[in-house]
Motif scaffolding. Sequence first.
Motif, PDB file in Angstrom:
ATOM      1  N   MET A 200      43.958  30.749  57.664  1.00 49.82           N
ATOM      2  CA  MET A 200      44.848  31.845  57.293  1.00 49.82           C
ATOM      3  C   MET A 200      45.274  32.655  58.490  1.00 49.82           C
ATOM      4  SD  MET A 200      43.926  34.690  54.493  1.00 49.82           S
ATOM      5  CE  MET A 200      42.226  34.191  54.435  1.00 49.82           C
ATOM      6  N   SER A 201      46.865  32.851  58.230  1.00 49.92           N
ATOM      7  CA  SER A 201      47.349  33.888  59.170  1.00 49.92           C
ATOM      8  C   SER A 201      46.867  35.176  59.199  1.00 49.92           C
ATOM      9  CB  SER A 201      48.710  33.643  59.234  1.00 49.92           C
ATOM     10  OG  SER A 201      49.213  34.651  58.170  1.00 49.92           O
ATOM     11  N   LYS A 202      46.888  35.894  60.315  1.00 47.38           N
ATOM     12  CA  LYS A 202      46.372  37.393  60.337  1.00 47.38           C
ATOM     13  C   LYS A 202      47.275  38.133  59.210  1.00 47.38           C
ATOM     14  CE  LYS A 202      45.546  40.866  63.604  1.00 47.38           C
ATOM     15  NZ  LYS A 202      45.654  41.008  65.020  1.00 47.38           N
ATOM     16  N   LEU A 203      48.562  37.777  59.276  1.00 44.71           N
ATOM     17  CA  LEU A 203      49.582  38.484  58.517  1.00 44.71           C
ATOM     18  C   LEU A 203      48.958  38.282  56.979  1.00 44.71           C
ATOM     19  CD1 LEU A 203      52.145  40.186  57.895  1.00 44.71           C
ATOM     20  CD2 LEU A 203      53.279  37.724  57.951  1.00 44.71           C
ATOM     21  N   VAL A 204      48.555  37.247  56.508  1.00 40.45           N
ATOM     22  CA  VAL A 204      48.142  36.894  55.071  1.00 40.45           C
ATOM     23  C   VAL A 204      46.917  37.435  54.924  1.00 40.45           C
ATOM     24  CG1 VAL A 204      47.520  35.297  53.363  1.00 40.45           C
ATOM     25  CG2 VAL A 204      49.526  34.944  54.830  1.00 40.45           C
ATOM     26  N   ARG A 205      46.025  37.684  55.831  1.00 42.09           N
ATOM     27  CA  ARG A 205      44.824  38.122  55.631  1.00 42.09           C
ATOM     28  C   ARG A 205      44.908  39.758  55.682  1.00 42.09           C
ATOM     29  NH1 ARG A 205      39.693  35.959  57.741  1.00 42.09           N
ATOM     30  NH2 ARG A 205      41.327  34.407  58.940  1.00 42.09           N
TER      31      ARG A 205
ATOM     32  N   THR B  93      40.851  42.583  42.170  1.00 43.35           N
ATOM     33  CA  THR B  93      41.442  41.568  41.045  1.00 43.35           C
ATOM     34  C   THR B  93      42.336  40.524  41.706  1.00 43.35           C
ATOM     35  OG1 THR B  93      40.800  43.045  39.337  1.00 43.35           O
ATOM     36  CG2 THR B  93      42.006  41.066  38.835  1.00 43.35           C
ATOM     37  N   ASP B  94      43.310  41.007  42.503  1.00 37.99           N
ATOM     38  CA  ASP B  94      44.302  40.417  42.890  1.00 37.99           C
ATOM     39  C   ASP B  94      43.692  39.179  44.033  1.00 37.99           C
ATOM     40  OD1 ASP B  94      46.219  41.148  41.347  1.00 37.99           O
ATOM     41  OD2 ASP B  94      47.180  42.386  42.984  1.00 37.99           O
ATOM     42  N   ARG B  95      43.195  39.842  44.841  1.00 36.01           N
ATOM     43  CA  ARG B  95      42.489  39.057  46.099  1.00 36.01           C
ATOM     44  C   ARG B  95      41.467  38.042  45.386  1.00 36.01           C
ATOM     45  NH1 ARG B  95      40.916  43.984  48.900  1.00 36.01           N
ATOM     46  NH2 ARG B  95      38.703  43.672  48.007  1.00 36.01           N
ATOM     47  N   LEU B  96      40.685  38.221  44.276  1.00 33.47           N
ATOM     48  CA  LEU B  96      39.819  37.482  43.545  1.00 33.47           C
ATOM     49  C   LEU B  96      40.598  36.317  43.048  1.00 33.47           C
ATOM     50  CD1 LEU B  96      36.851  36.671  42.975  1.00 33.47           C
ATOM     51  CD2 LEU B  96      37.026  37.915  41.024  1.00 33.47           C
ATOM     52  N   VAL B  97      41.508  36.501  42.255  1.00 31.16           N
ATOM     53  CA  VAL B  97      42.353  35.441  41.596  1.00 31.16           C
ATOM     54  C   VAL B  97      43.133  34.507  42.703  1.00 31.16           C
ATOM     55  CG1 VAL B  97      42.732  36.288  39.610  1.00 31.16           C
ATOM     56  CG2 VAL B  97      44.381  36.475  41.189  1.00 31.16           C
ATOM     57  N   LEU B  98      43.677  35.010  43.838  1.00 30.39           N
ATOM     58  CA  LEU B  98      44.325  34.232  44.845  1.00 30.39           C
ATOM     59  C   LEU B  98      43.157  33.435  45.516  1.00 30.39           C
ATOM     60  CD1 LEU B  98      46.819  36.950  46.010  1.00 30.39           C
ATOM     61  CD2 LEU B  98      47.471  34.756  44.975  1.00 30.39           C
TER      62      LEU B  98
ATOM     63  N   LEU C  69      40.216  32.315  44.620  1.00 28.67           N
ATOM     64  CA  LEU C  69      39.753  31.369  44.057  1.00 28.67           C
ATOM     65  C   LEU C  69      40.690  30.288  43.572  1.00 28.67           C
ATOM     66  CD1 LEU C  69      37.904  33.302  40.977  1.00 28.67           C
ATOM     67  CD2 LEU C  69      36.800  32.043  42.723  1.00 28.67           C
ATOM     68  N   ARG C  70      41.860  30.274  43.369  1.00 28.05           N
ATOM     69  CA  ARG C  70      42.889  29.351  43.382  1.00 28.05           C
ATOM     70  C   ARG C  70      43.332  28.725  44.592  1.00 28.05           C
ATOM     71  NH1 ARG C  70      44.171  25.501  40.053  1.00 28.05           N
ATOM     72  NH2 ARG C  70      46.501  25.100  40.163  1.00 28.05           N
ATOM     73  N   HIS C  71      43.512  29.530  45.589  1.00 26.20           N
ATOM     74  CA  HIS C  71      44.234  28.999  46.980  1.00 26.20           C
ATOM     75  C   HIS C  71      43.264  28.326  48.040  1.00 26.20           C
ATOM     76  CE1 HIS C  71      48.188  29.275  45.221  1.00 26.20           C
ATOM     77  NE2 HIS C  71      47.972  30.498  44.826  1.00 26.20           N
TER      78      HIS C  71
ATOM     79  N   GLU D 195      38.032  26.746  35.377  1.00 24.97           N
ATOM     80  CA  GLU D 195      36.914  26.974  36.289  1.00 24.97           C
ATOM     81  C   GLU D 195      37.164  28.745  36.711  1.00 24.97           C
ATOM     82  OE1 GLU D 195      35.972  23.131  38.983  1.00 24.97           O
ATOM     83  OE2 GLU D 195      37.548  24.467  39.599  1.00 24.97           O
ATOM     84  N   MET D 196      38.263  29.161  36.924  1.00 18.73           N
ATOM     85  CA  MET D 196      38.536  30.528  37.047  1.00 18.73           C
ATOM     86  C   MET D 196      38.339  31.426  35.819  1.00 18.73           C
ATOM     87  SD  MET D 196      42.031  29.972  39.333  1.00 18.73           S
ATOM     88  CE  MET D 196      42.389  32.005  39.622  1.00 18.73           C
TER      89      MET D 196
END
Length: 65
Positions: free
Chosen positions: A1-6, A15-20, A22-24, A32-33
Amino acid sequence: MSKLVRSALMTMSITDRLVLTLRHFSECSYGEMAQILQVDDKTVKSRLFEARRRLRALLAARLAR
């Protein structure tokens, strides 16, 4: 994962971090999610759609600097 995305992910809600994540990154299915988050499939899809939209906006803003 790039530093920018991280760094963009770390500014998002849990919540946003968790769903992203889990999926990606964990490659969980919607079912499952839904079990992990204790919500229905439609809610998972909606949260994921909105989280992706917010991540795109954050990345666009950071790249525009």
